[in-house]
Design a protein around this motif. Structure first.
Motif, PDB file in Angstrom:
ATOM      1  N   ARG A 115       0.166   6.732  55.733  1.00  0.00           N
ATOM      2  CA  ARG A 115       1.397   7.520  55.875  1.00  0.00           C
ATOM      3  C   ARG A 115       1.686   8.298  54.591  1.00  0.00           C
ATOM      4  N   ARG A 128       5.524  15.904  59.165  1.00  0.00           N
ATOM      5  CA  ARG A 128       5.527  14.537  58.624  1.00  0.00           C
ATOM      6  C   ARG A 128       5.142  13.501  59.686  1.00  0.00           C
ATOM      7  N   GLU A 129       5.569  13.728  60.929  1.00  0.00           N
ATOM      8  CA  GLU A 129       5.231  12.784  61.995  1.00  0.00           C
ATOM      9  C   GLU A 129       3.932  13.172  62.692  1.00  0.00           C
ATOM     10  N   LYS A 131       3.239  15.677  64.407  1.00  0.00           N
ATOM     11  CA  LYS A 131       3.438  16.250  65.740  1.00  0.00           C
ATOM     12  C   LYS A 131       3.185  17.753  65.794  1.00  0.00           C
ATOM     13  N   THR A 140      -0.895  13.566  67.580  1.00  0.00           N
ATOM     14  CA  THR A 140      -0.525  12.275  68.154  1.00  0.00           C
ATOM     15  C   THR A 140      -0.793  12.228  69.659  1.00  0.00           C
TER      16      THR A 140
END
Ligand code: HEC
Ligand code: HEC
Length: 293
Positions: A115, A128-129, A131, A140
């Motif tokens: 992460r 950041r995620e 996506k 993802t």
């Protein structure tokens, strides 16, 4: 000095003899409190010189009684961090992807370290995620350009896409309109066909347009995107039937893609990230996807 000048009748102090337009300057002593603070700073400075590293002498410097050394502190904490890292780092380095994925302790390290690595190096483009953003794929999902196994992801990270690496993955969505390979009516047909695949309930798509577009697709697009339009990971050609779009799945965005082509760039990370860090990132991304139903 002093004696020759007038004494001020109000305060009893002597004057300095300076006069500005009839205003005469008093010769008052410096307040004691100033001497007091001066003395404290001098004592502090001498104390500091004795205790801490201060004066340069030739190629070295006075070390001070406390021997304080910030560089030594840093070296020590780097050594500590490396020691803490060593046991799992060597395991991740030596084990196969499949072995690591089965080891929950190592996967916890992967999630935590991955992460941070992702936030530092990849989030600027992929979010950041992870996506994605317009032009940058969502990492993802089950929808992959080049494959979602940790091995395939690791290779993508190593060589990049359309990057400067000699082994780069290269992908090129041709500019059918701009380069005159298809005329506008055929582009509209093929766009209608693609749109109908991913949005079967879109009533604005005329059925005969979509049917006509199927032929345009078979002749011009199937070689890369596959007969069923589900993409081809050998060529980095995306699945056009699912809900995930890099450049947008509305009619206008698809038309822009087919008209002007697309040529996404993903940097190579070989040389910029260590083998270990890239391996952690590949596992981290594969793991993001596997959390999905
Ligand atoms: C400068 C922007 C940029 C940065 C930074 C970046 N990427 Fe990418 N990445 C892209 C683009 C653009 C694509 C899609 C290329 C294409 O459309 O063919 C991509 C594609 C990918 C893919 C392929 C996905 C698939 O479907 O096969 C992976 C995996 C990936 N990136 C991982 C990473 C990782 C890990 C990092 C950080 C070490 C990273 N990226 C940093 C721009 C970036
Ligand atoms: C030479 C191989 C090739 C051919 C032929 C080709 N494509 Fe592509 N296409 C690609 C690649 C590679 C990408 C991904 C480009 C990128 O991400 O930078 C792509 C991307 C796309 C996208 C964007 C998908 C998204 O997620 O935003 C659409 C839409 C598309 N193609 C439609 C078509 C249509 C319609 C045709 C035929 C008229 C066609 N392609 C022909 C290779 C091809």
């Amino acid at each position: 000095m002093g004696e020759n000048f007038i004494r001020d009748p109000h305060t009893g102090h002597q004057t300095t003899g300076h006069e500005w337009n009839g205003i005469i300057e008093l010769n008052t002593p410096v307040p004691r409190v100033i001497y007091f603070f001066l003395a404290i700073t001098v004592i502090f400075a001498v104390g500091y010189w004795i205790l801490m590293p201060t004066w340069p002498i030739g190629t070295t410097y006075t070390k001070g009684l406390l021997g304080d050394d910030v560089r030594a502190d840093v070296t020590e904490s780097v050594k500590q961090a490396a020691l803490q890292r060593a046991p799992w780092a060597s395991q991740i380095e030596s084990k196969s992807f499949a072995e690591i994925e089965k080891d929950s302790a190592l996967m916890n390290v992967v999630r935590e370290t991955g992460r941070t690595l992702f936030g530092d190096n990849c989030a600027a483009c992929h979010g950041r995620e992870a996506k994605g953003n317009k032009g940058y794929p969502n990492l993802t999902t089950q929808s992959w350009l080049w494959g979602g196994s940790p091995e395939a992801i690791a290779e993508t990270i190593r060589v990049g896409i359309n990057s400067t690496h000699p082994d780069t993955r290269s992908s090129q969505m041709p500019a059918f309109g701009r380069d005159g390979m298809l005329q506008r009516p055929d582009i509209d047909k093929v766009v209608a066909f693609i749109r109908s695949l991913s949005h079967p309930n879109d009533k604005t798509i005329a059925a005969d347009q979509a049917t006509a577009g199927k032929e345009v697709f078979a002749a011009n697009c199937a070689s890369c995107h596959g007969e069923d339009a589900k993409g081809n990971q050998e060529m980095g050609a995306p699945d056009l039937t699912d809900a995930f779009w890099i450049y947008g799945g509305d009619v206008q965005s698809i038309t822009n893609t087919v008209w002007g082509g697309r040529n996404g760039h993903m940097p190579t990370w070989e040389g910029r990230l260590t083998d270990l860090d890239r391996k952690i990132l590949a596992l981290y991304i594969a793991d993001l996807r596997s959390e999905k139903p």
